[in-house]
Design an enzyme around this catalytic site. Structure first.
Site, PDB file in Angstrom:
ATOM      1  N   ASP A  88       0.832  -1.202   0.000  1.00  0.00           N
ATOM      2  CA  ASP A  88       0.000   0.000   0.000  1.00  0.00           C
ATOM      3  C   ASP A  88       0.868   1.253   0.000  1.00  0.00           C
ATOM      4  OD1 ASP A  88      -2.637   1.140   0.089  1.00  0.00           O
ATOM      5  OD2 ASP A  88      -2.201   1.769   2.124  1.00  0.00           O
ATOM      6  N   MET A 121     -24.210   5.386 -11.755  1.00  0.00           N
ATOM      7  CA  MET A 121     -22.750   5.517 -11.803  1.00  0.00           C
ATOM      8  C   MET A 121     -22.343   6.989 -11.810  1.00  0.00           C
ATOM      9  SD  MET A 121     -19.707   4.305 -11.816  1.00  0.00           S
ATOM     10  CE  MET A 121     -19.667   2.557 -12.167  1.00  0.00           C
ATOM     11  N   ASP A 166     -26.190  15.205 -18.661  1.00  0.00           N
ATOM     12  CA  ASP A 166     -26.846  14.121 -19.373  1.00  0.00           C
ATOM     13  C   ASP A 166     -27.758  14.751 -20.423  1.00  0.00           C
ATOM     14  OD1 ASP A 166     -27.198  10.897 -18.384  1.00  0.00           O
ATOM     15  OD2 ASP A 166     -28.559  11.628 -19.926  1.00  0.00           O
ATOM     16  N   GLU A 188     -21.834   1.359 -21.786  1.00  0.00           N
ATOM     17  CA  GLU A 188     -20.616   0.607 -22.166  1.00  0.00           C
ATOM     18  C   GLU A 188     -20.746   0.105 -23.612  1.00  0.00           C
ATOM     19  OE1 GLU A 188     -16.848  -1.258 -20.659  1.00  0.00           O
ATOM     20  OE2 GLU A 188     -17.990   0.570 -20.331  1.00  0.00           O
ATOM     21  N   SER A 238     -15.043  -0.480 -18.248  1.00  0.00           N
ATOM     22  CA  SER A 238     -14.489  -1.674 -17.600  1.00  0.00           C
ATOM     23  C   SER A 238     -13.833  -2.615 -18.606  1.00  0.00           C
ATOM     24  CB  SER A 238     -15.584  -2.411 -16.833  1.00  0.00           C
ATOM     25  OG  SER A 238     -16.651  -2.721 -17.703  1.00  0.00           O
ATOM     26  N   HIS A 251     -11.280   3.852 -14.581  1.00  0.00           N
ATOM     27  CA  HIS A 251     -12.245   2.785 -14.307  1.00  0.00           C
ATOM     28  C   HIS A 251     -12.590   2.759 -12.819  1.00  0.00           C
ATOM     29  CE1 HIS A 251     -13.093  -1.812 -14.038  1.00  0.00           C
ATOM     30  NE2 HIS A 251     -14.213  -1.113 -14.046  1.00  0.00           N
ATOM     31  N   GLU A 280      -8.741   2.214 -11.521  1.00  0.00           N
ATOM     32  CA  GLU A 280      -7.715   1.891 -12.514  1.00  0.00           C
ATOM     33  C   GLU A 280      -7.568   3.087 -13.456  1.00  0.00           C
ATOM     34  OE1 GLU A 280      -7.508  -2.724 -13.710  1.00  0.00           O
ATOM     35  OE2 GLU A 280      -9.476  -1.843 -14.056  1.00  0.00           O
ATOM     36  N   ASN A 301     -10.290  -6.822 -14.352  1.00  0.00           N
ATOM     37  CA  ASN A 301     -11.235  -7.708 -15.046  1.00  0.00           C
ATOM     38  C   ASN A 301     -10.517  -8.792 -15.835  1.00  0.00           C
ATOM     39  OD1 ASN A 301     -13.704  -6.796 -14.127  1.00  0.00           O
ATOM     40  ND2 ASN A 301     -13.826  -5.163 -15.637  1.00  0.00           N
TER      41      ASN A 301
END
Length: 725
Positions: free
Chosen positions: A297, A325, A344, A403, A430, A451, A463, A501
């Site tokens: 860490d 999300m 949006d 996605e 992802s 991510h 990520e 993933n």
């Protein structure tokens, strides 16, 4: 000057009060390394030889008092064996006891953090004064050990056994107001008044107004608890803590046993009990792995800090795509102080995103983390919009739309035209290649992946994905923004599934093979949960969503056809695909491998579902019984091998980052240290032999890499070997 060292100075004042100051040279914080402990011993010896002293004040010249022992020394120290460790502990007890036994009153001025060994130091003095913003605690159980320098002895005598159990077993950091209420400190004052207040208490003790000897005696005598009180305090606590800590984390319960065994003893005997228990825990694999986790860490934090130094600050962010999300990302940014636009194309999506953010803020108010006023103030950090009008002043945009590469590409191109030339764009994806998405952009150097893991407010990992054309400035800014959001960013290179993933889906591949051969998914879940995972693979797939899993499996199959081709649905259908095609999507529609009912708190609770069991039976081509060890091997080997491949392929830069990403991203059992440390624990040679054996039947997903075979032949490891006694 009574003593001058590299970390400690002791100065005698005109009032005959000595001030011992911790100020470790060339370090930002004070820590009790073996060298500093040696200096403390010399300083205490010098104090004992000084004539006419009236009192002693312990202080720190750093922003924090002492953050604890030097954990970087632990693994080497533990490797020296039981006799060495016990002798070391008893030597430190001798030093700390000498402070406690000085022939004049003593006090500590506590600023910033005082944790672990730093907290144990201040427990030796007669009085403690704490700055309002300081925190104290004994977090050793989080490292698989227990306080070994008197914390299990002095703290219960100071604040009571029940309170001490809560602090020690929980490993909590405690604020000044809580410490005062418990009796751990004598006063709380503003930071600028700290030293004056501590000196005032010393002066009152010297004048006889405060009885420092009575304070001292209380810490050195047995706990004042009758047999029935002891049984109630300790036995109840052991049952509760054992249930909460689980079978893989013995330290919290062991700490309670130490407090219990030492309760009726004097200081010396109680310290000997504490030392023996510390040694027992320190020599376990759990402690070795949890200390290794702490070190990893630190590696990740240090790298993040280096990126942050190079980054332009993100003063204004934006998120594209509201919904759950987008609302989660907006909440996280706003709650940590970075204003964010939430855009949006639909009013109802904006409403959903704001509802999600409000819900998360309301939960924090319920928990006492925010006041209602603070919540209202932070909510103003989220500005909803249906247009790009204000995007000219945005430093970083997170794209979080559906996605789909075509949709994402179009949205990214659209927003690029609306922002400044230096604005960073980051895609929350992802699976979709960052290099591919960059083809839609005029300035691909300003684009990277960001991510987030679901739920955003809970999962610590982000990520940060570097595409082929991603520039350093984009990576640095995105890392800095993730850290500002309270997340742990790990930089990885672009590939199908990125790091987490890509490593997770071979694990699901192992699960699918077990289903094909007739294993019971509920039993597989139980075995993997006993192994240490927070949830078994079938339950995890339900949480992830079977539609998401099928989509990601197709991406993996396309990217790695030799190993993961079967994840894409060619040939016989897997249990995952059968669930998806039967409209069993998991928790999102209340039926997957399990059915879901709401519990009293409105959370989904899994229950057995006969329809799911029949569907999985239809996938099985044979009926075999598997032992627990066989199930573990079939699940863990492909996951660990893919982590190895990610390291070898340069997707992730170091074993430390690979292991931390899996622990933070998918809940890899922390006490096992990560996938690569798990291989080390088994032995690289033994792991390769196991993988080879499985690959004969199960194919490429289980086949070791050539480099791993070379490591096995050379007796190499991913991490340095523990020092031997």
């Amino acid at each position: 000057m009574i003593y001058q060292g590299n970390a400690i100075t002791v100065v005698r004042g005109d009032d005959d009060i000595a001030t011992l100051t911790f100020d470790l040279k060339d370090e930002s914080v004070n820590k009790l390394s073996s060298a500093v402990v040696g200096e403390l011993e010399e300083a205490v010896t010098a104090l004992k030889g000084e004539k006419g002293l009236q009192g002693l004040l312990l202080t720190s010249a750093k922003e924090a008092f002492i953050v604890g022992a030097d954990i970087t020394e632990f693994q080497a120290m533990f490797g020296k064996g039981a006799d060495f460790l016990e002798a070391m502990l008893m030597r430190v007890h001798g030093i700390f006891n000498a402070i406690e036994d000085l022939p004049f009153p003593t006090a500590t001025a506590i600023n910033g953090l005082a944790l672990g060994g730093g907290c144990e130091v201040l427990l030796t003095t007669d009085f403690r004064v704490m700055a309002e913003d300081a925190q104290i605690g004994l977090p050793e159980t989080k490292l698989g050990i227990l306080p070994g320098w008197g914390g299990c002895v002095r703290l219960p005598r100071l604040i009571g056994a029940d309170n001490a159990i809560e602090w020690i077993a929980g490993g909590t950091q405690n604020r000044a107001d809580a410490a005062l209420k418990m009796g751990a400190v004598d006063a709380v004052v503003p930071g600028e008044a700290l030293e004056a207040a501590a000196r005032d208490i010393l002066a009152r003790a010297i004048a006889g107004e405060l009885d420092y000897r009575a304070r001292r005696a209380e810490k050195q005598q047995p706990l004042r608890l009758g047999p029935i009180e002891q049984m109630m305090a300790f036995e109840t606590a052991k049952g509760y803590v054992k249930g909460k800590a689980g079978p893989h984390y013995p330290a919290p319960v062991e700490a309670i046993k130490v407090i219990q065994k030492g309760a009726g003893e004097d200081r010396g005997r109680a310290q000997a009990i504490e030392a023996k228990a510390f040694v027992k825990l320190a020599l376990t694999e759990v402690a070795f792995n949890l200390v290794g986790l702490f070190m990893n860490d630190q590696v990740v934090k240090k790298k993040g800090g280096q990126y942050e130094k190079q980054a332009r600050p993100v003063k204004q962010a934006a998120v594209l795509g509201a919904g759950i999300m987008g609302g989660g990302i907006a909440y996280q940014s706003a709650s940590k102080g970075t204003p964010i636009l939430m855009k949006d194309i639909k009013e109802e999506a904006i409403a959903l995103g704001l509802k999600e953010a409000r819900k998360l803020f309301a939960k924090q108010v319920e928990r006492g983390k925010f006041s209602t006023e603070a919540m209202a103030e932070r909510l103003t950090n989220i500005r909803p919009t249906l247009a790009y009008g204000d995007f000219g002043h945005v430093d970083l945009v997170v794209e979080a739309v559906v996605e789909n590469p075509r949709v994402k590409g179009a949205v990214l191109a659209e927003v690029e035209a609306a922002v400044g030339e230096e604005t960073i764009l980051a895609s929350n994806t992802s699976t979709i290649s960052i290099t591919r998405l960059a083809e839609s952009l005029e300035r691909p150097e300003n684009f990277c992946g960001m991510h987030f893991f679901n739920p955003v407010h809970r999962m610590p990992l982000v990520e940060v994905i570097r595409g082929e054309k991603t520039g350093d400035a984009a990576v640095a800014a995105t890392v800095a923004y993730a850290r500002a959001m309270g997340k742990t960013p790990i930089v990885v290179n672009d590939c199908p599934g990125f790091l987490v993933n890509r490593v997770l889906f071979p694990y699901f591949g192992g699960f699918s093979r077990l289903m094909e051969q007739g294993a019971d998914f509920a039993r597989v879940d139980k075995v993997m949960e006993r192994f240490g995972w927070p949830m078994g693979p079938a339950y995890l797939l339900d949480v992830v969503g079977l539609d998401t899993a099928v989509h990601a499996g197709e991406v993996m199959a396309e990217g790695f056809p030799e190993r993961m081709g079967s994840l894409g649905g060619e040939g016989d259908k897997s249990a995952i695909q059968v669930m998806f095609e039967s409209d069993r999507l998991g928790q999102k529609n209340a039926r997957g491998f399990y059915a879901y009912e709401e519990d009293r708190k409105g959370k989904p609770r899994k229950v057995r579902d006969e329809a799911a069991i029949e569907l999985v039976k239809g996938v099985a081509r044979e009926s075999r019984e598997f032992s627990d060890d066989e199930i573990i091997a079939r699940m863990m080997v492909p996951l660990c091998l893919e982590a190895v491949r990610c390291l070898e392929d340069g997707i992730v830069a170091s074993p430390a980052e690979a292991d931390m990403a899996l622990i933070y991203g998918i809940g890899f059992p922390p006490f096992r240290g990560g996938a690569l440390r798990y291989i080390d624990a088994m032995g690289v040679g033994a792991f390769v032999a196991l993988a080879d054996d499985l690959s004969k039947e199960l194919g490429a997903l289980y086949a070791p890499t050539d480099k791993l075979r070379e490591m096995a032949a050379a007796g190499e490891r991913f991490y340095p070997a523990p020092a031997q006694a």
